[in-house]
Scaffold this motif. Structure first.
Motif, PDB file in Angstrom:
ATOM      1  N   PHE A 162       0.826  -1.205   0.000  1.00 30.53           N
ATOM      2  CA  PHE A 162       0.000   0.000   0.000  1.00 30.53           C
ATOM      3  C   PHE A 162       0.861   1.257   0.000  1.00 30.53           C
ATOM      4  O   PHE A 162       0.587   2.210  -0.744  1.00 30.53           O
ATOM      5  CB  PHE A 162      -0.935  -0.015   1.220  1.00 30.53           C
ATOM      6  N   ALA A 163       1.940   1.269   0.789  1.00 34.79           N
ATOM      7  CA  ALA A 163       2.840   2.426   0.820  1.00 34.79           C
ATOM      8  C   ALA A 163       3.524   2.616  -0.531  1.00 34.79           C
ATOM      9  O   ALA A 163       3.670   3.751  -1.007  1.00 34.79           O
ATOM     10  CB  ALA A 163       3.877   2.251   1.927  1.00 34.79           C
ATOM     11  N   THR A 164       3.920   1.521  -1.163  1.00 35.54           N
ATOM     12  CA  THR A 164       4.537   1.608  -2.489  1.00 35.54           C
ATOM     13  C   THR A 164       3.557   2.171  -3.497  1.00 35.54           C
ATOM     14  O   THR A 164       3.896   3.035  -4.308  1.00 35.54           O
ATOM     15  CB  THR A 164       5.030   0.226  -2.935  1.00 35.54           C
ATOM     16  N   TYR A 165       2.319   1.681  -3.455  1.00 34.01           N
ATOM     17  CA  TYR A 165       1.293   2.170  -4.371  1.00 34.01           C
ATOM     18  C   TYR A 165       1.049   3.664  -4.162  1.00 34.01           C
ATOM     19  O   TYR A 165       0.961   4.423  -5.138  1.00 34.01           O
ATOM     20  CB  TYR A 165      -0.004   1.384  -4.170  1.00 34.01           C
ATOM     21  N   LEU A 166       0.949   4.089  -2.912  1.00 33.68           N
ATOM     22  CA  LEU A 166       0.699   5.504  -2.639  1.00 33.68           C
ATOM     23  C   LEU A 166       1.834   6.395  -3.141  1.00 33.68           C
ATOM     24  O   LEU A 166       1.578   7.470  -3.696  1.00 33.68           O
ATOM     25  CB  LEU A 166       0.492   5.726  -1.146  1.00 33.68           C
ATOM     26  N   THR A 167       3.067   5.976  -2.970  1.00 37.88           N
ATOM     27  CA  THR A 167       4.168   6.813  -3.437  1.00 37.88           C
ATOM     28  C   THR A 167       4.207   6.878  -4.957  1.00 37.88           C
ATOM     29  O   THR A 167       4.489   7.934  -5.535  1.00 37.88           O
ATOM     30  CB  THR A 167       5.514   6.313  -2.901  1.00 37.88           C
ATOM     31  N   ARG A 168       3.900   5.770  -5.610  1.00 37.68           N
ATOM     32  CA  ARG A 168       3.909   5.786  -7.075  1.00 37.68           C
ATOM     33  C   ARG A 168       2.766   6.624  -7.635  1.00 37.68           C
ATOM     34  O   ARG A 168       2.960   7.442  -8.527  1.00 37.68           O
ATOM     35  CB  ARG A 168       3.836   4.366  -7.626  1.00 37.68           C
ATOM     36  N   ILE A 169       1.583   6.407  -7.130  1.00 44.19           N
ATOM     37  CA  ILE A 169       0.433   7.158  -7.645  1.00 44.19           C
ATOM     38  C   ILE A 169       0.524   8.623  -7.223  1.00 44.19           C
ATOM     39  O   ILE A 169       0.103   9.516  -7.956  1.00 44.19           O
ATOM     40  CB  ILE A 169      -0.898   6.511  -7.208  1.00 44.19           C
ATOM     41  N   GLY A 170       1.101   8.881  -6.049  1.00 50.66           N
ATOM     42  CA  GLY A 170       1.261  10.260  -5.587  1.00 50.66           C
ATOM     43  C   GLY A 170       2.159  11.065  -6.497  1.00 50.66           C
ATOM     44  O   GLY A 170       1.874  12.227  -6.818  1.00 50.66           O
TER      45      GLY A 170
ATOM     46  N   HIS B 179       2.659  10.517  -9.653  1.00 51.44           N
ATOM     47  CA  HIS B 179       1.920  10.739 -10.908  1.00 51.44           C
ATOM     48  C   HIS B 179       0.892  11.847 -10.736  1.00 51.44           C
ATOM     49  O   HIS B 179       0.759  12.709 -11.609  1.00 51.44           O
ATOM     50  CB  HIS B 179       1.237   9.444 -11.341  1.00 51.44           C
ATOM     51  N   VAL B 180       0.171  11.841  -9.629  1.00 48.66           N
ATOM     52  CA  VAL B 180      -0.861  12.860  -9.401  1.00 48.66           C
ATOM     53  C   VAL B 180      -0.239  14.242  -9.301  1.00 48.66           C
ATOM     54  O   VAL B 180      -0.741  15.210  -9.892  1.00 48.66           O
ATOM     55  CB  VAL B 180      -1.670  12.522  -8.128  1.00 48.66           C
ATOM     56  N   VAL B 181       0.861  14.354  -8.584  1.00 44.86           N
ATOM     57  CA  VAL B 181       1.504  15.666  -8.421  1.00 44.86           C
ATOM     58  C   VAL B 181       2.020  16.172  -9.761  1.00 44.86           C
ATOM     59  O   VAL B 181       1.789  17.331 -10.133  1.00 44.86           O
ATOM     60  CB  VAL B 181       2.648  15.580  -7.385  1.00 44.86           C
ATOM     61  N   LEU B 182       2.717  15.330 -10.519  1.00 46.05           N
ATOM     62  CA  LEU B 182       3.288  15.787 -11.783  1.00 46.05           C
ATOM     63  C   LEU B 182       2.233  16.001 -12.860  1.00 46.05           C
ATOM     64  O   LEU B 182       2.439  16.807 -13.773  1.00 46.05           O
ATOM     65  CB  LEU B 182       4.345  14.799 -12.271  1.00 46.05           C
ATOM     66  N   SER B 183       1.112  15.317 -12.791  1.00 38.57           N
ATOM     67  CA  SER B 183       0.068  15.498 -13.810  1.00 38.57           C
ATOM     68  C   SER B 183      -0.660  16.826 -13.660  1.00 38.57           C
ATOM     69  O   SER B 183      -1.360  17.253 -14.573  1.00 38.57           O
ATOM     70  CB  SER B 183      -0.927  14.343 -13.753  1.00 38.57           C
TER      71      SER B 183
END
Length: 98
Positions: free
Chosen positions: A13-21, A23-27
């Protein structure tokens, strides 16, 4: 469930949050600043250096020589042959050097 399963789920879950986070910030930006882009492109090399450097500094001669050989091979060969040759090099040097 056992504690190990919960730890695995928490890590995933922590890995998923850092990866998606990331992407969300840069998008949210239309254009990424060149300095940010250069910094993001430097991350893989920095992580690899952080993983490999302790072996060159604190382990034996075989590891240091293997890292030097692999660094040179990586300039000319694809990743899989470099991995295979590095593996063979460390095994051979550990056998002969000790």
């Amino acid at each position: 469930m056992s504690t190990i399963i919960w730890i695995i789920f928490a890590g995933a879950f922590a890995t998923y949050l850092t990866r998606i986070g990331g992407h969300v910030v840069l998008s949210r930006f239309d254009k990424i600043h060149p300095r940010v882009d250069a910094g993001l492109r430097a991350v893989p090399a920095a992580v690899l250096t952080a993983i490999v450097a302790p072996y060159a500094a604190f382990f034996g001669l075989a590891e240091t020589l293997t890292l030097a050989v692999v660094a040179v091979l990586a300039l000319f060969l694809p990743a899989l042959p470099v991995f295979a040759l590095g593996w063979a090099c460390i095994l051979g040097l550990r056998y002969f050097i000790g």
